[in-house]
Design a protein around this motif. Structure first.
Motif, mmCIF file in Angstrom:
data_model
loop_
_atom_site.group_PDB
_atom_site.id
_atom_site.type_symbol
_atom_site.label_atom_id
_atom_site.label_comp_id
_atom_site.label_asym_id
_atom_site.label_seq_id
_atom_site.Cartn_x
_atom_site.Cartn_y
_atom_site.Cartn_z
ATOM 1 N N ALA A 129 0.817 -1.204 0.000
ATOM 2 C CA ALA A 129 0.000 0.000 0.000
ATOM 3 C C ALA A 129 0.855 1.261 0.000
ATOM 4 O O ALA A 129 0.644 2.185 -0.807
ATOM 5 N N LEU A 130 1.832 1.312 0.896
ATOM 6 C CA LEU A 130 2.672 2.501 0.987
ATOM 7 C C LEU A 130 3.597 2.604 -0.220
ATOM 8 O O LEU A 130 3.896 3.709 -0.695
ATOM 9 N N ASP A 131 4.037 1.468 -0.726
ATOM 10 C CA ASP A 131 4.873 1.456 -1.927
ATOM 11 C C ASP A 131 4.117 2.048 -3.110
ATOM 12 O O ASP A 131 4.644 2.871 -3.869
ATOM 13 N N VAL A 132 2.864 1.664 -3.267
ATOM 14 C CA VAL A 132 2.037 2.197 -4.356
ATOM 15 C C VAL A 132 1.867 3.703 -4.205
ATOM 16 O O VAL A 132 1.977 4.462 -5.178
ATOM 17 N N ALA A 133 1.602 4.161 -2.981
ATOM 18 C CA ALA A 133 1.455 5.601 -2.747
ATOM 19 C C ALA A 133 2.735 6.332 -3.132
ATOM 20 O O ALA A 133 2.689 7.392 -3.787
ATOM 21 N N GLY A 134 3.887 5.785 -2.731
ATOM 22 C CA GLY A 134 5.159 6.412 -3.072
ATOM 23 C C GLY A 134 5.411 6.446 -4.563
ATOM 24 O O GLY A 134 5.926 7.429 -5.100
ATOM 25 N N ARG A 135 5.040 5.380 -5.267
ATOM 26 C CA ARG A 135 5.235 5.344 -6.720
ATOM 27 C C ARG A 135 4.358 6.371 -7.432
ATOM 28 O O ARG A 135 4.797 7.008 -8.389
ATOM 29 N N PHE A 136 3.121 6.525 -6.972
ATOM 30 C CA PHE A 136 2.259 7.570 -7.546
ATOM 31 C C PHE A 136 2.897 8.939 -7.351
ATOM 32 O O PHE A 136 2.902 9.782 -8.258
ATOM 33 N N HIS A 137 3.438 9.161 -6.168
ATOM 34 C CA HIS A 137 4.085 10.437 -5.851
ATOM 35 C C HIS A 137 5.272 10.693 -6.776
ATOM 36 O O HIS A 137 5.434 11.812 -7.306
ATOM 37 N N LEU A 138 6.079 9.682 -7.006
ATOM 38 C CA LEU A 138 7.256 9.837 -7.863
ATOM 39 C C LEU A 138 6.872 10.061 -9.325
ATOM 40 O O LEU A 138 7.669 10.598 -10.103
ATOM 41 N N MET A 139 5.659 9.671 -9.692
ATOM 42 C CA MET A 139 5.169 9.899 -11.055
ATOM 43 C C MET A 139 4.552 11.287 -11.225
ATOM 44 O O MET A 139 4.083 11.638 -12.304
ATOM 45 N N GLY A 140 4.544 12.059 -10.144
ATOM 46 C CA GLY A 140 4.032 13.424 -10.235
ATOM 47 C C GLY A 140 2.622 13.618 -9.761
ATOM 48 O O GLY A 140 2.071 14.725 -9.862
ATOM 49 N N ALA A 141 1.993 12.583 -9.232
ATOM 50 C CA ALA A 141 0.621 12.718 -8.740
ATOM 51 C C ALA A 141 0.611 13.410 -7.378
ATOM 52 O O ALA A 141 1.586 13.353 -6.619
ATOM 53 N N ASN A 142 -0.483 14.061 -7.087
ATOM 54 C CA ASN A 142 -0.724 14.616 -5.763
ATOM 55 C C ASN A 142 -1.387 13.511 -4.950
ATOM 56 O O ASN A 142 -2.554 13.205 -5.151
ATOM 57 N N VAL A 143 -0.635 12.883 -4.054
ATOM 58 C CA VAL A 143 -1.107 11.695 -3.343
ATOM 59 C C VAL A 143 -1.579 12.076 -1.939
ATOM 60 O O VAL A 143 -0.874 12.737 -1.184
ATOM 61 N N LYS A 144 -2.785 11.613 -1.609
ATOM 62 C CA LYS A 144 -3.330 11.817 -0.260
ATOM 63 C C LYS A 144 -3.561 10.446 0.365
ATOM 64 O O LYS A 144 -4.357 9.653 -0.138
ATOM 65 N N VAL A 145 -2.837 10.163 1.448
ATOM 66 C CA VAL A 145 -2.865 8.846 2.079
ATOM 67 C C VAL A 145 -3.639 8.914 3.392
ATOM 68 O O VAL A 145 -3.474 9.844 4.179
ATOM 69 N N TYR A 146 -4.461 7.887 3.611
ATOM 70 C CA TYR A 146 -5.121 7.759 4.911
ATOM 71 C C TYR A 146 -5.119 6.293 5.346
ATOM 72 O O TYR A 146 -5.392 5.391 4.548
ATOM 73 N N ASP A 147 -4.775 6.074 6.617
ATOM 74 C CA ASP A 147 -4.821 4.745 7.213
ATOM 75 C C ASP A 147 -5.287 4.898 8.661
ATOM 76 O O ASP A 147 -4.850 5.819 9.355
ATOM 77 N N PRO A 148 -6.154 4.017 9.141
ATOM 78 C CA PRO A 148 -6.676 4.167 10.510
ATOM 79 C C PRO A 148 -5.629 4.049 11.605
ATOM 80 O O PRO A 148 -5.807 4.602 12.686
ATOM 81 N N GLN A 149 -4.511 3.347 11.360
ATOM 82 C CA GLN A 149 -3.541 3.106 12.422
ATOM 83 C C GLN A 149 -2.095 3.399 12.047
ATOM 84 O O GLN A 149 -1.265 3.601 12.924
ATOM 85 N N ALA A 150 -1.765 3.368 10.778
ATOM 86 C CA ALA A 150 -0.352 3.372 10.370
ATOM 87 C C ALA A 150 0.181 4.739 9.934
ATOM 88 O O ALA A 150 1.254 4.813 9.331
ATOM 89 N N MET A 151 -0.499 5.804 10.254
ATOM 90 C CA MET A 151 -0.103 7.118 9.746
ATOM 91 C C MET A 151 1.285 7.539 10.220
ATOM 92 O O MET A 151 2.115 8.002 9.425
ATOM 93 N N ASP A 152 1.564 7.395 11.501
ATOM 94 C CA ASP A 152 2.869 7.829 12.021
ATOM 95 C C ASP A 152 4.006 7.033 11.383
ATOM 96 O O ASP A 152 5.038 7.598 10.996
#
Length: 441
Positions: free
Chosen positions: A340-363
């Motif tokens: 999940a976090l890897d996918v978010a990071g890859r979107f970010h590196l491709m230039g997307a504006n990524v907004k991540v939310y997780d109930p427990q793993a944010m920190d």
């Protein structure tokens, strides 16, 4: 019995609390003063359902305590090794630094007959090597005995798996059986008394049980993800397919969930360490298939990005993508090797504006990817998003009202990276649903 647990991370802290629940007097030992301080206050430094209550209960009762001083644990009747065996940097092999350090510290303090039980996941052959080292270092010589008792904890269910396991496995030195089996049976007397299978084998078999189990589970996940690729190429539906083959009791439905693949601190590093050890033993071809298992697993992450780019008209740069999930699985805050976090990071590196939310793993996610944008809630994450990607199958996401989310989202694309959503409900709410290996109709 007097029990010590060396290492108070995920495995060690859970095991220590579990041993206290079984009626033993337990001391947890760790070299991290901050971790010991928190645990001594009954605070769990990670998320695991049910563990805070169990830990607090036994810290308060005095049955469970924690220390950085290994000498305080030296007179225990049985010592458990529960430290990490991470993947070596730049290699596939497991790093045995922490396990070796426990033996080098503990063994010279053993002045009375005692049993050491390893729980950490280690390369086959480690237990025999450590047993010899204990006999060499311990003042009581061969009265200090070592066995291997692998753990089979599932994150999110670790308390249940500790107190009500589906089996206990114990590896002993067949040439020096000694007291290891008798002491282990006493430690787990309550569990064994409930009918839990107790399997006694030799040291290398016990070591191989855990990595073999993880290799099988990883293979099953990658198998269904490979089939998902074929389903997408042919218009078939992998969920319906998995349901159908899962009725065969030789196969079963568990772990046939196509999606982003596996991650976390166990399966990825364990199958790589297994391959590395096989190479050292000269039987690398026996586990050559695990290279493809790993490859299929990693390929699923890029597939989500490719799918999003295609569905967004070939352009991801500047688009807003809501990624729901950062932990590698629900009911955990663990982001180690998280798809999940890897996918978010890859979107970010491709230039997307990524907004991540997780109930427990944010920190934990912020510590790994501080440059990502982290939303305060699921609704905040999807607000004005061009695409929503469900990357961890949290109950909050599975049961979300798709109509409410659709009203807040800019785009209509949802990519179900875990095939966990109610397809018809999301389509009825106006979403353009795309799953992993599922037909689009």
């Amino acid at each position: 019995m007097r029990v010590s647990v060396f290492g108070t991370g995920y495995l060690g802290a859970t095991h220590a609390a579990g041993m206290a629940e079984l009626g033993h007097d337990v001391v947890g030992v760790d070299i991290d003063p901050a971790k010991v301080a928190r645990l001594s206050q009954g605070e769990v430094p990670f998320y695991e359902p049910g563990l805070p209550e169990l830990l607090s209960k036994h810290v308060s009762s005095g049955r469970l305590r924690f220390t950085t001083d290994a000498s305080e644990a030296a007179d225990a009747d049985v010592h458990f090794i529960g430290v990490g065996t991470p993947q070596k940097r730049g290699e596939y092999a497991a790093d045995m630094t922490f396990v070796d350090a426990v033996i080098e510290t503990l063994a010279p303090m053993l002045t009375r007959p005692t049993v050491i039980l390893g729980k950490s996941t280690v390369p086959v052959g480690t237990a025999a090597r450590l047993a010899a080292r204990v006999r060499e270092l311990a003042p009581v010589g061969d009265k200090a005995e070592l066995g291997w008792n692998p753990e089979f904890l599932r994150e999110g269910f670790a308390v249940e798996d500790t107190l009500r396991p589906d089996r206990q496995v114990l590896g002993i030195d067949r040439d020096r059986p000694g007291r290891v089996e008798a002491v282990t049976r006493e430690v787990y007397a309550e569990i064994i008394g409930r009918g839990t299978p107790f399997l006694v084998t030799d040291l290398p078999t016990a070591e191989l049980v855990k990595v073999s189990a993880n290799a099988f589970l990883a293979t099953k996940i990658s198998f269904i993800n490979a089939i998902a690729e074929v389903c997408e190429a042919t218009g078939a539906d992998v969920v319906e397919l998995a349901d159908a083959i899962g009725f065969d009791d030789r196969i079963g439905r568990k772990f046939l969930g196509a999606g982003l693949g596996f991650g976390g601190g166990c399966l990825p590093k364990d199958i790589r360490a297994f391959q590395a050890r096989a190479t050292e033993l000269g039987v690398d071809q026996a586990l050559a298939f695990l290279r493809e298992v790993d490859s299929v697993n990693l390929r699923r992450r890029q597939h989500v990005l490719d799918l999003a780019v295609r569905e967004l008209g070939g352009k991801i740069d500047g688009r807003t993508v809501a990624v729901l999930g950062a932990a590698f699985k629900p009911n955990s805050d663990d982001v180690r090797d998280s798809p999940a976090l890897d996918v978010a990071g890859r979107f970010h590196l491709m230039g997307a504006n990524v907004k991540v939310y997780d109930p427990q793993a944010m920190d934990n996610a912020k510590a790994v990817w501080p440059t990502l944008t982290f939303a305060e809630s699921m609704m905040d994450a999807v607000a004005d998003a061009d695409a929503v990607v469900v990357s961890t199958e949290w109950k909050e996401f599975r049961e979300a009202d798709p109509a409410v989310l659709r009203a807040h989202s800019h785009g209509d694309l949802v990519i179900d990276g875990r095939n966990c959503l109610d397809v018809e409900a999301w389509k009825a709410a106006g979403w353009r649903y795309r799953g992993m290996g599922r037909h689009a109709r």
